[in-house]
Scaffold this motif. Sequence first.
Motif, PDB file in Angstrom:
ATOM      1  N   TYR A 137       0.822  -1.214   0.000  1.00 23.87           N
ATOM      2  CA  TYR A 137       0.000   0.000   0.000  1.00 23.87           C
ATOM      3  C   TYR A 137       0.856   1.263   0.000  1.00 23.87           C
ATOM      4  CZ  TYR A 137       1.361   0.430   4.866  1.00 23.87           C
ATOM      5  OH  TYR A 137       2.110   0.574   6.014  1.00 23.87           O
ATOM      6  N   TRP A 178     -10.276   0.116   5.217  1.00 25.71           N
ATOM      7  CA  TRP A 178      -9.478  -1.021   4.743  1.00 25.71           C
ATOM      8  C   TRP A 178     -10.269  -2.317   4.872  1.00 25.71           C
ATOM      9  CZ3 TRP A 178      -3.903  -2.633   4.610  1.00 25.71           C
ATOM     10  CH2 TRP A 178      -3.115  -1.675   3.940  1.00 25.71           C
ATOM     11  N   VAL A 214      -3.680   0.328  -3.074  1.00 19.87           N
ATOM     12  CA  VAL A 214      -3.461  -0.971  -2.445  1.00 19.87           C
ATOM     13  C   VAL A 214      -3.324  -2.077  -3.482  1.00 19.87           C
ATOM     14  CG1 VAL A 214      -4.665  -0.355  -0.309  1.00 19.87           C
ATOM     15  CG2 VAL A 214      -5.961  -1.374  -2.194  1.00 19.87           C
TER      16      VAL A 214
END
Length: 310
Positions: free
Chosen positions: A216, A262, A304
């Motif tokens: 990331y 996330w 990501v």
Amino acid sequence: MNNYKSLAIALVSIIFLGACNSEKQEKTADGVEYVLIESDNGSSFEEGDFAIYSLKLIDSKDSVMLDSKDVGELPVQINDSILSTRGPLFSILKELKLGDSIKTKLTASQVLTEGFQQPVAQDKDGAERLTVYAKAIQKLDTAGFMEWQQQKRAEAMEKMQKDAEKQKGIDDEIIQGFLSENNIEAEKTESGLYYMVTEETSGEKPESGDTVRVNYVGKLLDGTVFDTSYEDVAKESDVYNPEREYGPIEIPIGKGRVIRGWDEGIMLLNEGSEATLYIPSGLGYGPRGSGAVIPPNSSLIFDVELVEVK
């Protein structure tokens, strides 16, 4: 007749001046001086009582450091053996009667370090004189105090929910503006997360509780990189930490071990996929932010790569 009129005016003036000058200089049993601004001749606080005070602190530059109107009232259990160790502020508070309001001047160290057992901020001098206003506004027994706490918790929760809902709208407007300005087409989830898959694969999707490995780059909306798993990006962005091991991080997903943006965003991807997540503050670090790098209520961007689903 004029003499009587003059006498009446004089008497009224004396009464008026007496009412306006009702402040009294007082001293606690420990010798701490303060001004009694107002008294309702209320009842005294007994050992074991819970006293609720309003408090206002003003620094030497006339700036308000703390105000109960903003942060809530100060609850104190009257316990002489404990309060006698907490400096001059609590020496005054424990002697007030219900309805008393006072003013005093104490140093920042006396109020913060001795009183609240907190360090004085680095930009403050411990010897700086603070003006302190306090008022004893409630007297409660144990049952009453527990009820008071429950009420305050409910009020705080309601305020947090209202603030979060308001901030959600602000975040959405900010992210939409950013996407529009940069000609980015992203999908939006029900929670307010925006995402754009930049590299699609046919790998498996992770489920809640799965362990995943992720690369990331985390950025603010202005492009400032605050964290990354890529060593070269860290060096380029001035966030390199020689003590850190770079490479994909391994985390359980969907279990609250990472920010909500996330947890949700990674589970939208297939193994091997890459995406950009546009995370509103409510799904990120919220009103607290994170250290000096992520300000409060910051919307974030994460590039990501879902390297592996274990």
